[in-house]
Design a protein around this motif. Structure first.
Motif, PDB file in Angstrom:
ATOM      1  N   ALA A  79       0.816  -1.285   0.524  1.00  0.00           N
ATOM      2  CA  ALA A  79      -0.198  -0.132   0.127  1.00  0.00           C
ATOM      3  C   ALA A  79       1.006   1.582  -0.663  1.00  0.00           C
ATOM      4  O   ALA A  79       0.771   2.195  -0.329  1.00  0.00           O
ATOM      5  CB  ALA A  79      -1.304  -0.543   1.072  1.00  0.00           C
ATOM      6  N   ALA A  80       2.369   1.426   0.887  1.00  0.00           N
ATOM      7  CA  ALA A  80       3.219   2.088   0.483  1.00  0.00           C
ATOM      8  C   ALA A  80       3.794   2.701  -0.534  1.00  0.00           C
ATOM      9  O   ALA A  80       4.018   3.803  -0.914  1.00  0.00           O
ATOM     10  CB  ALA A  80       4.158   2.139   1.835  1.00  0.00           C
ATOM     11  N   VAL A  84      -3.067  -0.918  -4.657  1.00  0.00           N
ATOM     12  CA  VAL A  84      -4.640  -0.946  -4.850  1.00  0.00           C
ATOM     13  C   VAL A  84      -5.333  -1.647  -3.555  1.00  0.00           C
ATOM     14  O   VAL A  84      -5.411  -2.682  -4.171  1.00  0.00           O
ATOM     15  CB  VAL A  84      -5.353  -0.364  -5.691  1.00  0.00           C
ATOM     16  N   PRO A  85      -5.644  -1.366  -2.773  1.00  0.00           N
ATOM     17  CA  PRO A  85      -7.069  -2.781  -1.463  1.00  0.00           C
ATOM     18  C   PRO A  85      -8.265  -2.607  -2.465  1.00  0.00           C
ATOM     19  O   PRO A  85      -8.896  -1.888  -3.071  1.00  0.00           O
ATOM     20  CB  PRO A  85      -7.015  -1.990  -0.282  1.00  0.00           C
ATOM     21  N   LEU A  86      -8.056  -3.967  -2.850  1.00  0.00           N
ATOM     22  CA  LEU A  86      -9.755  -4.322  -3.413  1.00  0.00           C
ATOM     23  C   LEU A  86     -10.688  -5.046  -2.620  1.00  0.00           C
ATOM     24  O   LEU A  86     -10.043  -6.192  -2.140  1.00  0.00           O
ATOM     25  CB  LEU A  86      -8.984  -5.057  -5.101  1.00  0.00           C
ATOM     26  N   GLY A 106     -16.010  -7.288   1.909  1.00  0.00           N
ATOM     27  CA  GLY A 106     -14.848  -6.577   2.965  1.00  0.00           C
ATOM     28  C   GLY A 106     -13.132  -6.824   2.354  1.00  0.00           C
ATOM     29  O   GLY A 106     -12.897  -7.170   0.902  1.00  0.00           O
ATOM     30  N   PHE A 107     -12.044  -7.138   2.946  1.00  0.00           N
ATOM     31  CA  PHE A 107     -10.662  -6.814   1.747  1.00  0.00           C
ATOM     32  C   PHE A 107      -9.958  -8.091   0.895  1.00  0.00           C
ATOM     33  O   PHE A 107     -10.332  -9.265   1.878  1.00  0.00           O
ATOM     34  CB  PHE A 107      -9.891  -6.103   2.829  1.00  0.00           C
ATOM     35  N   LEU A 108      -9.973  -7.971   0.085  1.00  0.00           N
ATOM     36  CA  LEU A 108      -9.847  -9.344  -0.768  1.00  0.00           C
ATOM     37  C   LEU A 108      -8.844  -9.304  -1.047  1.00  0.00           C
ATOM     38  O   LEU A 108      -7.885 -10.098  -0.863  1.00  0.00           O
ATOM     39  CB  LEU A 108     -10.766  -9.586  -2.090  1.00  0.00           C
ATOM     40  N   ALA A 109      -7.602  -8.193  -2.036  1.00  0.00           N
ATOM     41  CA  ALA A 109      -6.159  -8.656  -2.379  1.00  0.00           C
ATOM     42  C   ALA A 109      -6.071  -6.782  -2.811  1.00  0.00           C
ATOM     43  O   ALA A 109      -6.934  -6.111  -2.200  1.00  0.00           O
ATOM     44  CB  ALA A 109      -6.649  -9.037  -3.995  1.00  0.00           C
ATOM     45  N   MET A 110      -5.320  -7.087  -2.815  1.00  0.00           N
ATOM     46  CA  MET A 110      -4.149  -6.046  -3.287  1.00  0.00           C
ATOM     47  C   MET A 110      -3.707  -5.975  -4.365  1.00  0.00           C
ATOM     48  O   MET A 110      -3.058  -6.970  -5.447  1.00  0.00           O
ATOM     49  CB  MET A 110      -2.901  -6.045  -2.773  1.00  0.00           C
ATOM     50  N   SER A 111      -4.490  -4.469  -5.957  1.00  0.00           N
ATOM     51  CA  SER A 111      -4.070  -4.928  -6.846  1.00  0.00           C
ATOM     52  C   SER A 111      -2.663  -4.022  -7.271  1.00  0.00           C
ATOM     53  O   SER A 111      -2.557  -2.569  -6.353  1.00  0.00           O
ATOM     54  CB  SER A 111      -5.262  -3.971  -7.933  1.00  0.00           C
ATOM     55  N   VAL A 231      -7.705  -3.285 -13.629  1.00  0.00           N
ATOM     56  CA  VAL A 231      -6.954  -2.608 -12.449  1.00  0.00           C
ATOM     57  C   VAL A 231      -6.140  -1.788 -12.542  1.00  0.00           C
ATOM     58  O   VAL A 231      -5.797  -1.647 -13.484  1.00  0.00           O
ATOM     59  CB  VAL A 231      -6.333  -4.507 -12.018  1.00  0.00           C
ATOM     60  N   PRO A 232      -6.634  -0.920 -11.213  1.00  0.00           N
ATOM     61  CA  PRO A 232      -5.974  -0.203 -10.972  1.00  0.00           C
ATOM     62  C   PRO A 232      -4.009  -0.731  -9.818  1.00  0.00           C
ATOM     63  O   PRO A 232      -3.667  -1.831  -9.525  1.00  0.00           O
ATOM     64  CB  PRO A 232      -6.313  -0.060  -9.714  1.00  0.00           C
ATOM     65  N   VAL A 233      -2.855  -0.210 -10.688  1.00  0.00           N
ATOM     66  CA  VAL A 233      -1.739  -0.364 -10.628  1.00  0.00           C
ATOM     67  C   VAL A 233      -0.478   1.222  -9.549  1.00  0.00           C
ATOM     68  O   VAL A 233      -1.378   1.938  -9.763  1.00  0.00           O
ATOM     69  CB  VAL A 233      -1.201  -1.488 -11.386  1.00  0.00           C
ATOM     70  N   GLU A 234      -0.076   0.755  -8.996  1.00  0.00           N
ATOM     71  CA  GLU A 234       0.455   1.526  -8.385  1.00  0.00           C
ATOM     72  C   GLU A 234       0.796   2.525  -9.157  1.00  0.00           C
ATOM     73  O   GLU A 234       1.078   3.024 -10.829  1.00  0.00           O
ATOM     74  CB  GLU A 234       2.513   1.379  -8.188  1.00  0.00           C
ATOM     75  N   GLY A 235       1.168   4.125  -8.879  1.00  0.00           N
ATOM     76  CA  GLY A 235       1.658   5.451 -10.184  1.00  0.00           C
ATOM     77  C   GLY A 235      -0.115   5.516 -10.477  1.00  0.00           C
ATOM     78  O   GLY A 235       0.437   6.956 -11.867  1.00  0.00           O
ATOM     79  N   ASP A 236      -0.989   5.768  -9.456  1.00  0.00           N
ATOM     80  CA  ASP A 236      -2.650   5.883 -10.149  1.00  0.00           C
ATOM     81  C   ASP A 236      -2.582   5.439 -11.813  1.00  0.00           C
ATOM     82  O   ASP A 236      -2.518   6.523 -12.763  1.00  0.00           O
ATOM     83  CB  ASP A 236      -2.368   7.954 -10.413  1.00  0.00           C
ATOM     84  N   ARG A 237      -2.022   4.233 -12.577  1.00  0.00           N
ATOM     85  CA  ARG A 237      -1.975   4.014 -13.793  1.00  0.00           C
ATOM     86  C   ARG A 237      -3.070   2.735 -13.732  1.00  0.00           C
ATOM     87  O   ARG A 237      -3.580   2.608 -12.787  1.00  0.00           O
ATOM     88  CB  ARG A 237      -1.361   3.621 -14.011  1.00  0.00           C
ATOM     89  N   TRP A 238      -4.080   2.945 -14.987  1.00  0.00           N
ATOM     90  CA  TRP A 238      -4.687   1.038 -14.932  1.00  0.00           C
ATOM     91  C   TRP A 238      -4.042   0.874 -15.738  1.00  0.00           C
ATOM     92  O   TRP A 238      -3.227   1.070 -16.641  1.00  0.00           O
ATOM     93  CB  TRP A 238      -5.413   1.946 -15.612  1.00  0.00           C
ATOM     94  N   LEU A 239      -4.521  -0.567 -15.972  1.00  0.00           N
ATOM     95  CA  LEU A 239      -3.138  -1.804 -16.361  1.00  0.00           C
ATOM     96  C   LEU A 239      -4.791  -2.884 -16.920  1.00  0.00           C
ATOM     97  O   LEU A 239      -5.151  -3.397 -16.620  1.00  0.00           O
ATOM     98  CB  LEU A 239      -2.273  -2.357 -16.050  1.00  0.00           C
ATOM     99  N   ILE A 240      -4.402  -2.127 -18.157  1.00  0.00           N
ATOM    100  CA  ILE A 240      -5.734  -2.995 -19.415  1.00  0.00           C
ATOM    101  C   ILE A 240      -5.251  -3.821 -20.111  1.00  0.00           C
ATOM    102  O   ILE A 240      -4.160  -3.609 -20.894  1.00  0.00           O
ATOM    103  CB  ILE A 240      -6.338  -1.630 -20.077  1.00  0.00           C
TER     104      ILE A 240
END
Length: 463
Positions: A79-80, A84-86, A106-111, A231-240
């Motif tokens: 997260a740091a 992104v938590p999903l 509830g909390f399932l995964a980190m994207s 899905v959302p990934v680090e750096g405020d990006r979508w990975l399509i």
């Protein structure tokens, strides 16, 4: 903690499977050395030895729980770093001609991107387990054989002795071929031809792109079995990632890629592509078959050597089960080691039997789903046709029944067994739900009225 003085293990491969295997082994031997052919980057960037690393990944909830147990603080570090938590309600899923209800589990995964996940796991491993060493730019030439056991590895002609060698070198591992040359039986290979092709692109993620939702999955079974994920990934990006099968390959040209996405039954992914800033070229990846080496059937295996990860079971990436499969196999290794220890000649058979059971549900579920496409060929699991017909009913029921959608999501994340969707009470719910008419999809959201893209209220249940 250790079971014997001076025991040591070598893990070949520093991907996710190798890192998890090293963590498990660190509880049972004094020293663990991970040998990696690639140069391991200092930052979370893709590397040559993980060609699928540029495409979308999801660590299912069952796998995420195992990793959180083996690597305390992993979720916080991810997260740091921008992962992104999903939660269950974050996922918009279009399947079976409509959008699923979105129950919050509830909390399932980190994207996160595959490079970030791998980099964070490796850093946690080296910081938390002082008896583990990772050595990169080291290619293993072969295995050292001593009578009826493997006694280490050979690198540039130099022998490196070990009590146990675990090869986590992927679906095309060549070490089993060496064992066959030494007279050990090779495991039977079950292969199902899916001819899957994928194309992926990173784009800028805007705060209002999905009106509060955080991930999208589109499955077009009626239109050639195309799939789309965002899905959302680090750096405020979508990975399509857009996928297709049996000869149809998603285009690498950005304009054609957007057009291909527009042909999916939901416009959600294409709408984001139209307005978002592209941050990468469109990259492609292909996989011909689902593959399972049936190591659990081996009559004889040498002591001192195991394979783990994709070498045992490698599935169509659209099912997002690869990393969780490796985690479940590592759990099987831990249990076998606790009973027999790292040097026992009974360890390989015990581990392979446990690993076979661990991947069996994954294999039957993924391969069964792939056989929903009539062009798929290979050995069908028993009852596949009947199971797929009922699966279609479940997909339709998920459009209107939050209860069915909740159970389907639990099964997908391996928090419940598939049979839980086939109890008498659940089958009745499914049949009743398929008679209801869902709302109509709109370009602004999945279903007008009740199931919009806006996130439902948060559940207090943390799974």
């Amino acid at each position: 903690m250790n079971e014997a003085d001076g025991t040591n293990a070598i893990v070949i491969g520093a991907g996710i499977a190798g890192l998890i295997a090293a963590r498990v082994l660190s509880d049972h031997v004094d020293r663990v050395t991970v040998l990696e052919r690639d140069r391991l980057p200092d930052e979370a960037v893709p590397r040559r030895g993980v060609p699928q690393g540029r495409h979308g990944h999801l660590l299912l909830a069952a796998g995420r729980r195992l990793l959180d147990g083996w690597f305390p603080g992993l979720t916080g570090e991810l997260a740091a770093a921008g992962a992104v938590p999903l939660h269950g309600a974050d996922l918009v899923r279009h399947q079976g001609g409509g959008y699923r209800a979105r129950p919050d589990l509830g909390f399932l995964a980190m994207s996160a991107s595959r490079p970030l996940l791998e980099d964070t796991v490796r850093r946690c491993l080296l910081r938390q387990r002082r008896n583990v060493t990772v050595v990169d730019q080291t290619a293993v030439d072969g295995l050292v054989v001593a009578t009826d056991r493997i006694a280490g590895t050979r690198v540039d002609g130099v022998e490196h002795r070990a009590d146990l060698v675990v090869a986590c070198t992927g679906r095309n591992t060549h070490f089993l071929d060496q064992l066959a040359e030494l007279g050990f039986p090779a495991p039977e290979v079950a292969a199902v031809r899916v001819d899957a092709a994928y194309a992926s692109q990173l784009v800028r993620r805007g705060p209002d792109d999905l009106d509060g939702a955080l991930a999208v999955v589109v499955d077009d079974r009626a239109g050639g079995h195309r799939t789309g994920t965002m899905v959302p990934v680090e750096g405020d990006r979508w990975l399509i990632t857009i996928g297709s099968r049996h000869g149809e390959v998603p285009p690498s040209d950005p304009t054609e890629f957007e057009t291909f996405a527009r042909e999916l039954p939901s416009p959600t992914i294409a709408d984001v592509l139209t307005k978002a800033e592209a941050l990468s070229p469109v990259l492609t990846h292909r996989i011909a078959t689902d593959q399972r080496r049936q190591v659990e059937r081996l009559r004889r295996a040498p002591a001192g050597f195991l394979v783990l990860g994709d070498a045992i079971c490698s599935l169509n990436p659209i099912h997002a089960q690869g990393m969780t499969s490796a985690a479940l196999q590592a759990l099987a290794l831990d249990r076998a080691l606790r009973r027999y220890g790292p040097t026992s000649p009974r360890l390989p058979g015990a581990f392979y039997r446990r690993a076979g059971r661990a991947v069996d549900v994954l294999w039957r579920t993924a391969v069964g789903a792939d056989f929903a496409d009539p062009r798929t060929t290979g050995r069908r699991p028993v009852g596949t046709g009947l199971v797929n017909r009922y699966r279609n009913l479940v997909s339709r029921a998920c459009h209107t029944s939050p209860v069915v959608a909740r159970q389907a999501l639990l099964v997908q994340h391996l928090l419940a067994r598939p049979v839980s969707l086939a109890t008498p009470a659940m089958m009745l719910r499914v049949l009743l739900a398929t008679r209801r008419r869902p709302g109509h999809p709109t370009s602004a959201g999945p279903v007008a009225g009740e199931h919009t893209l806006r996130r439902p209220a948060r559940s207090r249940v943390d799974r």
